[in-house]
Design a protein around this motif. Sequence first.
Motif, mmCIF file in Angstrom:
data_model
loop_
_atom_site.group_PDB
_atom_site.id
_atom_site.type_symbol
_atom_site.label_atom_id
_atom_site.label_comp_id
_atom_site.label_asym_id
_atom_site.label_seq_id
_atom_site.Cartn_x
_atom_site.Cartn_y
_atom_site.Cartn_z
ATOM 1 N N SER A 1 -2.305 -9.999 -1.493
ATOM 2 C CA SER A 1 -1.311 -9.387 -0.607
ATOM 3 C C SER A 1 -0.547 -10.493 0.114
ATOM 4 O O SER A 1 -1.116 -11.547 0.414
ATOM 5 N N GLN B 1 -6.898 -9.317 -0.267
ATOM 6 C CA GLN B 1 -6.833 -8.993 -1.688
ATOM 7 C C GLN B 1 -6.701 -7.482 -1.894
ATOM 8 O O GLN B 1 -7.342 -6.691 -1.196
ATOM 9 N N ILE B 2 -5.876 -7.110 -2.850
ATOM 10 C CA ILE B 2 -5.672 -5.711 -3.221
ATOM 11 C C ILE B 2 -6.450 -5.451 -4.502
ATOM 12 O O ILE B 2 -6.280 -6.157 -5.494
ATOM 13 N N HIS C 1 -4.923 1.049 -1.285
ATOM 14 C CA HIS C 1 -4.093 0.531 -0.199
ATOM 15 C C HIS C 1 -4.925 -0.340 0.741
ATOM 16 O O HIS C 1 -6.170 -0.281 0.735
ATOM 17 N N ARG C 2 -4.239 -1.130 1.546
ATOM 18 C CA ARG C 2 -4.913 -1.948 2.548
ATOM 19 C C ARG C 2 -5.844 -1.074 3.404
ATOM 20 O O ARG C 2 -5.536 0.071 3.724
ATOM 21 N N SER D 1 -9.927 -2.685 -1.147
ATOM 22 C CA SER D 1 -8.915 -3.648 -0.707
ATOM 23 C C SER D 1 -9.202 -4.144 0.704
ATOM 24 O O SER D 1 -9.885 -3.479 1.492
ATOM 25 N N GLY E 1 -7.586 -5.943 4.425
ATOM 26 C CA GLY E 1 -6.630 -5.457 5.417
ATOM 27 C C GLY E 1 -7.334 -4.713 6.531
ATOM 28 O O GLY E 1 -8.219 -3.897 6.277
ATOM 29 N N TYR F 1 3.424 -2.005 6.176
ATOM 30 C CA TYR F 1 2.866 -3.138 5.440
ATOM 31 C C TYR F 1 2.546 -2.760 3.995
ATOM 32 O O TYR F 1 2.618 -3.597 3.092
ATOM 33 N N GLU F 2 2.192 -1.504 3.779
ATOM 34 C CA GLU F 2 1.806 -1.045 2.444
ATOM 35 C C GLU F 2 2.934 -1.200 1.427
ATOM 36 O O GLU F 2 2.666 -1.418 0.242
ATOM 37 N N HIS G 1 4.942 -3.649 1.084
ATOM 38 C CA HIS G 1 4.908 -5.016 0.578
ATOM 39 C C HIS G 1 3.743 -5.208 -0.409
ATOM 40 O O HIS G 1 3.870 -5.975 -1.367
ATOM 41 N N ASP G 2 2.649 -4.524 -0.156
ATOM 42 C CA ASP G 2 1.537 -4.572 -1.110
ATOM 43 C C ASP G 2 1.928 -3.908 -2.422
ATOM 44 O O ASP G 2 1.551 -4.375 -3.506
ATOM 45 N N ALA H 1 3.789 -6.309 -4.342
ATOM 46 C CA ALA H 1 2.889 -7.299 -4.951
ATOM 47 C C ALA H 1 2.291 -6.752 -6.243
ATOM 48 O O ALA H 1 2.140 -7.489 -7.229
#
Length: 309
Positions: free
Chosen positions: A65, A70-71, A118-119, A124, A126, A134-135, A137-138, A141
Amino acid sequence: MKKRLSILGSAALFAATGLGLYISQRIMYIRKKDEQYVYDREVSAKRLDPISFDALPKEEIWIPSPFGYQIKALFVRPFPEVKKYMIFCHGVTENKINSIKYMNIFLERGFNAIIYDHRRHGESGGKTTSYGHYEKHDLKAVVNHLLSLEGEDVFFGIHGESMGAATTLLYAGILEDRANFYIVDCPFSDFRELLTYQFSREIKLPGKWFLPLADIFVRIRNRYSLRSVSPIHVIENIQKPILFVHSEKDDYILPEMTKKLFDKKKGDKMLYMATKGFHAQSFNENREEYEKIVDDFLMKYVDKEYQDV
């Protein structure tokens, strides 16, 4: 008199601080469902067949992320020779297991798939939930990882449910309209409007009284404004086709939110209002209709584009 006013002022400040911390805590650390519970629920409802799922060719991948954690993603590739994918974004409190029922629809239609947590959900990292801020942007990614593996010419769509649907719209409307199409199931149109409704419903007081306080404390504690989580303000930026889905009986995210998004979306779009089921139950309670509307949408807006790629 001055001393009394000072005491009252201090008491009011203390009360406001306590309330602000409580509300922001509930927003940032919403209680998640246990992973085993989600798995058992989906198996019990026959939306997940463990034997069939285990037999699928798949790879566990950790994706960095941009925010330092890490996702956890699962790349499912029953058609390795086909550069055609669906990415699935689950709802708040759920995890990637909840996306399998949607994934199966598209596996049957020749797509490979990516499901991910998700974070702060599933496996994952976060620390907080931000309902798309913010999600998004993940999600970018995850898209970037797909492009790095399959090339820039990969054909893909994104499906999101609830918070995942809002995340999908924020990604496409703010960051990049990169997917070939989107399916958004029970999204909210504006997070502040949703919170106002939820506050009024739970506390039995006008939610707008608590919104400024919630925004201040979320800004301080999680470094974003509730105002930034508003798909309705960016929906006009999305040029690719969107299928909007919602249940008419949803009383958690009201169906009017999806109708507003649909009305404001320019260009290719479809709307399916399921007659049965409450929040995030449109597929569960209307499976045949759900799959038919997906087929109609793909046939009308997607299949020809894929053939032209």
